[in-house]
Structures are given as C-alpha cells and as structure tokens.
Scaffold this motif. Structure first.
Motif, PDB file in Angstrom:
ATOM      1  N   THR A  49       0.810  -1.221   0.000  1.00  0.00           N
ATOM      2  CA  THR A  49       0.000   0.000   0.000  1.00  0.00           C
ATOM      3  C   THR A  49       0.845   1.273   0.000  1.00  0.00           C
ATOM      4  O   THR A  49       0.443   2.283  -0.554  1.00  0.00           O
ATOM      5  N   LYS A  50       2.017   1.235   0.641  1.00  0.00           N
ATOM      6  CA  LYS A  50       2.813   2.459   0.774  1.00  0.00           C
ATOM      7  C   LYS A  50       4.140   2.415   0.022  1.00  0.00           C
ATOM      8  O   LYS A  50       4.782   3.445  -0.149  1.00  0.00           O
ATOM      9  N   GLY A  51       4.587   1.221  -0.345  1.00  0.00           N
ATOM     10  CA  GLY A  51       5.830   1.098  -1.100  1.00  0.00           C
ATOM     11  C   GLY A  51       7.054   0.927  -0.208  1.00  0.00           C
ATOM     12  O   GLY A  51       7.009   1.134   0.999  1.00  0.00           O
ATOM     13  N   GLU A  52       8.176   0.546  -0.849  1.00  0.00           N
ATOM     14  CA  GLU A  52       9.383   0.212  -0.073  1.00  0.00           C
ATOM     15  C   GLU A  52      10.019   1.444   0.575  1.00  0.00           C
ATOM     16  O   GLU A  52      10.532   1.358   1.692  1.00  0.00           O
ATOM     17  N   ILE A  53       9.977   2.593  -0.103  1.00  0.00           N
ATOM     18  CA  ILE A  53      10.656   3.770   0.470  1.00  0.00           C
ATOM     19  C   ILE A  53      10.001   4.180   1.790  1.00  0.00           C
ATOM     20  O   ILE A  53      10.684   4.465   2.782  1.00  0.00           O
ATOM     21  N   PHE A  55       8.413   2.144   3.736  1.00  0.00           N
ATOM     22  CA  PHE A  55       8.819   1.115   4.706  1.00  0.00           C
ATOM     23  C   PHE A  55      10.206   1.411   5.267  1.00  0.00           C
ATOM     24  O   PHE A  55      10.434   1.322   6.478  1.00  0.00           O
ATOM     25  N   ARG A  56      11.158   1.784   4.399  1.00  0.00           N
ATOM     26  CA  ARG A  56      12.534   2.033   4.862  1.00  0.00           C
ATOM     27  C   ARG A  56      12.592   3.236   5.804  1.00  0.00           C
ATOM     28  O   ARG A  56      13.387   3.258   6.743  1.00  0.00           O
ATOM     29  N   MET A  57      11.755   4.238   5.538  1.00  0.00           N
ATOM     30  CA  MET A  57      11.710   5.408   6.435  1.00  0.00           C
ATOM     31  C   MET A  57      11.180   5.013   7.804  1.00  0.00           C
ATOM     32  O   MET A  57      11.730   5.402   8.837  1.00  0.00           O
ATOM     33  N   LYS A  58      10.121   4.241   7.813  1.00  0.00           N
ATOM     34  CA  LYS A  58       9.516   3.802   9.076  1.00  0.00           C
ATOM     35  C   LYS A  58      10.463   2.855   9.818  1.00  0.00           C
ATOM     36  O   LYS A  58      10.592   2.908  11.042  1.00  0.00           O
ATOM     37  N   GLU A  59      11.129   1.988   9.055  1.00  0.00           N
ATOM     38  CA  GLU A  59      12.072   1.034   9.650  1.00  0.00           C
ATOM     39  C   GLU A  59      13.161   1.807  10.404  1.00  0.00           C
ATOM     40  O   GLU A  59      13.506   1.484  11.545  1.00  0.00           O
ATOM     41  N   HIS A  60      13.671   2.871   9.791  1.00  0.00           N
ATOM     42  CA  HIS A  60      14.709   3.697  10.417  1.00  0.00           C
ATOM     43  C   HIS A  60      14.148   4.401  11.660  1.00  0.00           C
ATOM     44  O   HIS A  60      14.776   4.411  12.719  1.00  0.00           O
ATOM     45  N   GLN A  61      12.971   4.974  11.506  1.00  0.00           N
ATOM     46  CA  GLN A  61      12.341   5.702  12.618  1.00  0.00           C
ATOM     47  C   GLN A  61      12.118   4.790  13.839  1.00  0.00           C
ATOM     48  O   GLN A  61      12.446   5.158  14.973  1.00  0.00           O
ATOM     49  N   TYR A  62      11.595   3.588  13.604  1.00  0.00           N
ATOM     50  CA  TYR A  62      11.302   2.692  14.719  1.00  0.00           C
ATOM     51  C   TYR A  62      12.580   2.073  15.293  1.00  0.00           C
ATOM     52  O   TYR A  62      12.663   1.803  16.491  1.00  0.00           O
ATOM     53  N   LEU A  63      13.572   1.861  14.435  1.00  0.00           N
ATOM     54  CA  LEU A  63      14.858   1.372  14.934  1.00  0.00           C
ATOM     55  C   LEU A  63      15.421   2.365  15.955  1.00  0.00           C
ATOM     56  O   LEU A  63      15.853   2.002  17.044  1.00  0.00           O
ATOM     57  N   LYS A  64      15.363   3.650  15.578  1.00  0.00           N
ATOM     58  CA  LYS A  64      15.861   4.706  16.449  1.00  0.00           C
ATOM     59  C   LYS A  64      15.063   4.745  17.760  1.00  0.00           C
ATOM     60  O   LYS A  64      15.639   4.849  18.843  1.00  0.00           O
ATOM     61  N   GLU A  65      13.766   4.635  17.610  1.00  0.00           N
ATOM     62  CA  GLU A  65      12.877   4.668  18.772  1.00  0.00           C
ATOM     63  C   GLU A  65      13.218   3.533  19.764  1.00  0.00           C
ATOM     64  O   GLU A  65      13.322   3.759  20.960  1.00  0.00           O
ATOM     65  N   VAL A  66      13.433   2.344  19.221  1.00  0.00           N
ATOM     66  CA  VAL A  66      13.752   1.191  20.072  1.00  0.00           C
ATOM     67  C   VAL A  66      15.112   1.389  20.737  1.00  0.00           C
ATOM     68  O   VAL A  66      15.273   1.195  21.951  1.00  0.00           O
ATOM     69  N   LEU A  67      16.115   1.807  19.959  1.00  0.00           N
ATOM     70  CA  LEU A  67      17.465   1.973  20.517  1.00  0.00           C
ATOM     71  C   LEU A  67      17.489   3.066  21.586  1.00  0.00           C
ATOM     72  O   LEU A  67      18.199   2.965  22.587  1.00  0.00           O
ATOM     73  N   GLU A  68      16.704   4.111  21.364  1.00  0.00           N
ATOM     74  CA  GLU A  68      16.701   5.242  22.297  1.00  0.00           C
ATOM     75  C   GLU A  68      16.138   4.893  23.674  1.00  0.00           C
ATOM     76  O   GLU A  68      16.387   5.607  24.638  1.00  0.00           O
ATOM     77  N   SER A  76      16.215  -8.065  17.047  1.00  0.00           N
ATOM     78  CA  SER A  76      16.349  -8.798  15.793  1.00  0.00           C
ATOM     79  C   SER A  76      15.881  -7.893  14.643  1.00  0.00           C
ATOM     80  O   SER A  76      14.744  -7.428  14.644  1.00  0.00           O
ATOM     81  N   LEU A  77      16.782  -7.629  13.708  1.00  0.00           N
ATOM     82  CA  LEU A  77      16.465  -6.680  12.624  1.00  0.00           C
ATOM     83  C   LEU A  77      15.778  -7.370  11.454  1.00  0.00           C
ATOM     84  O   LEU A  77      15.792  -8.591  11.343  1.00  0.00           O
ATOM     85  N   GLY A  78      15.224  -6.589  10.540  1.00  0.00           N
ATOM     86  CA  GLY A  78      14.763  -7.128   9.263  1.00  0.00           C
ATOM     87  C   GLY A  78      15.996  -7.330   8.370  1.00  0.00           C
ATOM     88  O   GLY A  78      17.043  -6.714   8.604  1.00  0.00           O
ATOM     89  N   GLY A  79      15.853  -8.170   7.368  1.00  0.00           N
ATOM     90  CA  GLY A  79      16.996  -8.484   6.500  1.00  0.00           C
ATOM     91  C   GLY A  79      17.632  -7.260   5.858  1.00  0.00           C
ATOM     92  O   GLY A  79      18.846  -7.212   5.620  1.00  0.00           O
ATOM     93  N   GLY A  80      16.834  -6.237   5.572  1.00  0.00           N
ATOM     94  CA  GLY A  80      17.372  -5.072   4.868  1.00  0.00           C
ATOM     95  C   GLY A  80      17.772  -3.924   5.786  1.00  0.00           C
ATOM     96  O   GLY A  80      18.403  -2.957   5.341  1.00  0.00           O
ATOM     97  N   THR A  81      17.431  -4.034   7.078  1.00  0.00           N
ATOM     98  CA  THR A  81      17.652  -2.904   7.995  1.00  0.00           C
ATOM     99  C   THR A  81      19.094  -2.358   7.963  1.00  0.00           C
ATOM    100  O   THR A  81      19.278  -1.130   7.908  1.00  0.00           O
ATOM    101  N   PRO A  82      20.128  -3.223   7.972  1.00  0.00           N
ATOM    102  CA  PRO A  82      21.487  -2.687   8.026  1.00  0.00           C
ATOM    103  C   PRO A  82      21.884  -1.898   6.772  1.00  0.00           C
ATOM    104  O   PRO A  82      22.863  -1.150   6.789  1.00  0.00           O
ATOM    105  N   CYS A  83      21.121  -2.077   5.695  1.00  0.00           N
ATOM    106  CA  CYS A  83      21.555  -1.595   4.379  1.00  0.00           C
ATOM    107  C   CYS A  83      20.973  -0.241   3.992  1.00  0.00           C
ATOM    108  O   CYS A  83      21.187   0.227   2.871  1.00  0.00           O
TER     109      CYS A  83
END
Ligand code: S3P
Length: 171
Positions: A49-53, A55-68, A76-83
C-alpha cells in the motif's frame, strides 16, 4: 546490554533471538513485528500500500525509537535494515554487540522457497530466478552485513548451537 542480530531473510534471526532472550533473561524485540504493531499492518501490506521507500523510512524511525529506550534487549532486525539510512552507524552508537548470522545462498534458497508469499521482496521471483536474485542481493548487501562486530555461520547448525556461539563471543 543490547545485542543486535542481523542477516539476510531466513538466516534464523527470529528463532535465535527468542532462545537467546530466554537464556539471558532479556526482552526480545523483533523490529518487523514492532513495525507491524505500530503501523497496524503486516510488512507485506505496508510494501503493497505504501511502497518500499515508506517502509525504509519507518524502519529507520522505529529502529531509532527502540534503541533510544536504552533498555537491555535482544533486537532482531529485518533483513534489509542494516543496508539503509546509515542504520549500522546508528546501531553502533548504542552497542558493539552486533551479530551477523551468515547463511549460504543454497541454504537461504532452501528455506525461503516455500514461504515466498510473506516476503514482499521475493514473492514475485520465480523459483528458477531465485538463485541469481539472492546471489546479487547478498553481494550488494554484504558490505553492510560485514560491518557487524561478530560473524556467525549458520549452515548445518541448530538454534541451540548458534545461541551458544553468541554467548561465548559475549564473554
Ligand atoms: C526485508 C526482510 C524482511 C522484512 C522486509 C524486508 C529485506 O525481514 O523486513 O520484508 O529487505 O530483506 P526478515 O529478514 O525478517 O524476513
């Protein structure tokens, strides 16, 4: 202590993180699941529905939220998170305990071929084209995965053995 597990799709991140969390008595956060709860959609629906870009923005945002939260956890990350979005540098600002679960191409193909539907990046790739697609994909992603502090080879190993190897490298 924050321990981060990364690796290609089907490398065993989720299963390993669950057992590791149990043995170390640490909470386990699966970034994909976290995103699905926050967005109230499955990963496949977000891609559709929203596309990969998005998803990648949200993935970054939530990664930051969790780490903070700076809480001790197994993440445990998604396969593409490090990239994407400089995520490896962000992670290494919080922890150096990063583990790349490295799985061979034939083993990945074996594991994903019957469950392509829930994996938006490969669902439209024919079985015949899968080896070439995954080979190229891993080649592109390797530079990011290699930034992990520890590399654990997963082929022919049980979840219990993988968890033991991780625990040994933590000492
Ligand atoms: C992706 C892997 C998936 C999920 C999304 C994108 C990727 O996670 O984040 O479908 O880019 O490799 P898993 O590695 O848990 O399947």
């Amino acid at each position: 202590m924050t321990i981060v597990l990364l690796g290609y799709m089907a490398s065993g991140k989720s299963s390993v993180s669950k057992l590791l969390g149990k043995l170390l008595a640490l909470p386990v956060i699966d970034l994909d699941t976290y995103i699905e709860i926050k967005e109230e959609k499955t990963i496949a629906e977000i891609f559709e529905t929203k596309g990969e870009i998005y998803f990648r923005m949200k993935e970054h945002q939530y990664l930051k939220e969790v780490l903070e939260t700076k809480e001790a956890m197994i993440l445990s990350l998604g396969g593409g998170t490090p990239c994407y979005a400089n995520n490896m540098n962000l992670i290494h600002e919080y922890t150096k305990d990063t583990f790349y679960l490295q799985t061979s191409i034939p083993e990945i193909i074996n594991r994903v071929k019957d469950e392509k539907a829930k994996r938006p990046l490969i669902r439209n790739i024919s079985d015949e084209d899968l080896p070439e697609f995954i080979g190229k994909h891993l080649f592109e992603r390797n530079v990011f995965y290699q930034q992990a502090t520890h590399h654990i080879f997963t082929d022919n190993k049980t979840i219990e053995i993988l968890v033991e190897e991780i625990r040994e490298s933590l000492h």
